[in-house]
Scaffold this motif. Structure first.
Motif, PDB file in Angstrom:
ATOM      1  N   LYS B   8     -10.800 114.708  26.452  1.00  0.00           N
ATOM      2  CA  LYS B   8     -12.019 114.008  26.066  1.00  0.00           C
ATOM      3  C   LYS B   8     -12.504 113.188  27.248  1.00  0.00           C
ATOM      4  O   LYS B   8     -11.703 112.639  27.990  1.00  0.00           O
ATOM      5  CB  LYS B   8     -11.757 113.065  24.890  1.00  0.00           C
ATOM      6  N   SER B  10     -16.138 110.711  28.056  1.00  0.00           N
ATOM      7  CA  SER B  10     -17.534 110.377  27.789  1.00  0.00           C
ATOM      8  C   SER B  10     -18.076 109.580  28.958  1.00  0.00           C
ATOM      9  O   SER B  10     -17.339 108.951  29.703  1.00  0.00           O
ATOM     10  CB  SER B  10     -17.642 109.570  26.493  1.00  0.00           C
ATOM     11  N   ARG B  18     -15.890 116.563  24.354  1.00  0.00           N
ATOM     12  CA  ARG B  18     -15.429 115.879  23.142  1.00  0.00           C
ATOM     13  C   ARG B  18     -14.005 116.223  22.775  1.00  0.00           C
ATOM     14  O   ARG B  18     -13.280 115.377  22.297  1.00  0.00           O
ATOM     15  CB  ARG B  18     -16.360 116.232  21.994  1.00  0.00           C
ATOM     16  N   ASP B  19     -13.642 117.488  22.909  1.00  0.00           N
ATOM     17  CA  ASP B  19     -12.266 117.846  22.575  1.00  0.00           C
ATOM     18  C   ASP B  19     -12.062 119.275  23.053  1.00  0.00           C
ATOM     19  O   ASP B  19     -12.496 120.219  22.415  1.00  0.00           O
ATOM     20  CB  ASP B  19     -12.039 117.752  21.062  1.00  0.00           C
ATOM     21  N   GLY B 207     -19.994 119.936  24.951  1.00  0.00           N
ATOM     22  CA  GLY B 207     -18.716 119.245  25.076  1.00  0.00           C
ATOM     23  C   GLY B 207     -17.596 119.801  24.228  1.00  0.00           C
ATOM     24  O   GLY B 207     -16.529 119.205  24.144  1.00  0.00           O
ATOM     25  N   ARG B 208     -17.835 120.943  23.577  1.00  0.00           N
ATOM     26  CA  ARG B 208     -16.785 121.519  22.733  1.00  0.00           C
ATOM     27  C   ARG B 208     -16.557 122.973  23.085  1.00  0.00           C
ATOM     28  O   ARG B 208     -17.474 123.671  23.528  1.00  0.00           O
ATOM     29  CB  ARG B 208     -17.200 121.427  21.272  1.00  0.00           C
TER      30      ARG B 208
END
Lengths: 237, 322
Positions: B8, B10, B18-19, B207-208
């Protein structure tokens, strides 16, 4: 040793950079000029005033020499390969520092020539103050270089790096300027303590004092340490 | 060789990752695919040890990129997207510098530099200043720099951006050549790029990780549908309803590009059904002539578009439910 690898590339950069040569010429001309008016003019066989006046050259020269050290790596993106190769951030900063210092030592060589000239002309400068004065110049140069590298570590804009370093070096000289205003005591004391030329005077007279040594070495180390931390944290953002 | 575990990161605003979890085995060539800003470069920068993740672990050759950063970095050759070079260094000088930084032993240095120059076809420019190189040569010099210590893992961020078609072709064949004895992660937002060199694709969006599969499976298993393109000469008006009536046909769309008297349709068929024979019969019933009946696989573009749309829909409905 990685410091040496970084230093070597840094030196190639300096010797190919017009700015660095302008700085070297500035050192030479300033030394020659002050040598003439102070030493020959007064017929006192001492290079002390040359050192003192050279300080003013430092304030411009070191920011110019160091402004690109880290700022340019950030600007060009080369920091991304440098920082992902197996090199520690501290080694990068030290390599940059010794690169600047090596170039600085080369630009000090004209002083040796002046000293020879003085001897040849029949003057007999005392080698003690001369050597300790040179040593003091190296220490002062080291602090200026560390401050310059620090300024270069906080921005990718070389002009800003130059300005910040210039202002910081100017502050180190504030207490020598006659103050028209009354300053609070604590500020006066602080300014007196951080006054760089004051810590150089002993060296010019041939006296190497422990507190002066501590002043130079600890503040140089502090700024190099801060540069390393900034280098690290700016990658993280 | 490359492991990302619940990464992760940000940046204060919405961008970041995100993950992300994946693992790449020795010898695999994997594509990291996603639109600009999806988190490809962030993922790569964490894997190369340039920046730490907010949480999660990244490992190269078993070394944590945060706690055993130097060892991890020794195993990676990294080509950043911007291909940063020192304009004042000559090609040879630059490669020697990188070799020194990467702990190449002194006595092997010149042979390693020569190898990298040869492999990336830099021989004609080896004495030239990096600042004077063309875009194609710059890219190759960047790659040579990543390769010079002969690392087992190569991470290339958008290696063909800004190259002309010939250079793109050369870069691809070079990557394919290098993949013989290396683990490679290549990022790109250009799909054919990935299709040309990789055996497996990781798709990131917003982000995934939205897909992690072999290209083959991604294409064939896509959307539970297969697709048939047909062109019909002298088609009757009832053809479309007849096509819709075929068992397994889910959608019939008329397509542009009719020439002469031919009309074209795209027929979407449930996966696992071969409707070509029935389509052929349906065309003949109305007196038309089937000039083309082609079964087409989905392009990676379509797969990607659908994955990204799917992601947008599911996150929107998720937000609605919450």
């Amino acid at each position: 040793m990685k410091v040496w690898v970084v230093l070597r590339r840094e030196l190639i950069g300096h010797f190919l950079s017009p700015i660095a040569w302008v700085v070297a010429v500035m050192f030479a001309i300033a030394s020659a000029f002050f040598f003439e008016i102070h030493t020959l003019g007064r017929t006192v066989a001492s290079l002390g005033s040359v050192y003192e006046s050279t300080w003013w050259v430092f304030i411009v020269a070191f920011p110019a020499l160091t402004m690109g050290t880290l700022a340019a790596e950030f600007r060009n993106g080369t920091i991304e390969t440098l920082a992902t190769d197996p090199v520690r951030d501290g080694d990068i900063v030290l390599g940059k520092f010794f690169g600047v210092m090596a170039f600085f030592v080369v630009s000090l060589l004209p002083l040796l020539f002046f000293w020879g000239l003085l001897r040849w002309a029949g003057g007999n400068p005392d080698p003690g103050p001369l050597l300790s004065g040179l040593f003091g110049m190296l220490l002062a140069g080291g602090l200026c270089a560390a401050i310059g590298i620090f300024s270069s570590s906080i921005t990718s804009n070389q002009t800003i790096a130059f300005g910040v370093a210039f202002l910081m070096l100017l502050v180190l000289r504030l207490s020598d300027i006659p103050q028209p205003i009354e300053l609070p005591t604590w500020l006066r004391v602080t300014l007196d303590y951080i006054d760089l030329p004051a810590h150089l005077r002993g060296f010019y007279r041939g006296r190497i004092a422990l507190d002066d040594l501590i002043y130079f070495l600890s503040s140089t180390a502090l700024f190099l340490f801060l540069s390393t931390r900034f280098l690290e944290s700016r990658r993280w953002a | 060789m490359i492991e990302a575990i619940h990464l992760k990161k940000s940046y204060g605003n919405a961008r970041g990752i995100r993950d992300i979890t994946f693992s790449i085995a020795r010898g695999e060539v994997v594509g990291l695919l996603g639109p600009n800003g999806a988190g490809k470069s962030t993922t790569i920068r964490i894997l190369t040890g340039y920046m730490p993740a907010d949480s999660g672990t990244a490992k190269i050759a078993g070394f944590d990129t945060l706690t055993h950063s130097i060892q991890a970095r020794r195993h990676v050759g990294y080509l950043p997207e911007s291909v940063p070079l020192y304009p004042e260094l000559r090609v040879e000088e630059y490669l020697r510098y990188r070799a020194d930084l990467k702990d190449v032993p002194r006595r092997e240095r010149s042979s390693r530099v020569d190898q990298a120059i040869e492999r990336c076809q830099l021989t004609p420019v080896r004495k030239r200043l990096a600042g004077h190189l063309s875009k194609g040569y710059r890219q190759r010099l960047g790659l040579a720099g990543a390769l010079v210590a002969n690392p087992p893992v190569l991470i290339l961020d958008e290696p063909t951006v800004g190259l002309d078609p010939t250079q793109v072709f050369e870069m691809r064949s070079l990557v394919r050549e290098l993949s013989v004895d290396r683990t490679i992660l290549v990022s790109s937002h250009i799909l054919p790029e990935i299709e040309a060199v990789c055996s497996r694709v990781l798709v990131v969006n917003d982000g995934r990780l939205v897909a992690d599969d072999s290209i083959h499976r991604l294409l064939s298993g896509f959307g539970d549908r297969s697709r048939v393109r047909i062109a019909v000469r002298r088609a009757d008006a009832e053809l479309e309803p007849r096509l819709r009536g075929i068992d397994g046909v889910e959608e019939v769309v008329q397509e542009a590009g009719a020439e002469g008297g031919d009309r074209r349709w795209r027929v979407e068929v449930r996966a696992g059904v071969d409707a070509r024979e029935a389509i052929h019969a349906a065309i003949l019933t109305g007196g038309g002539v089937p000039v083309e009946i082609v079964s087409v696989r989905a392009s990676l573009e379509e797969v990607f578009g659908s994955l990204v749309r799917h992601e947008a829909v599911s996150s929107a409905s998720g937000a609605g439910a919450a």
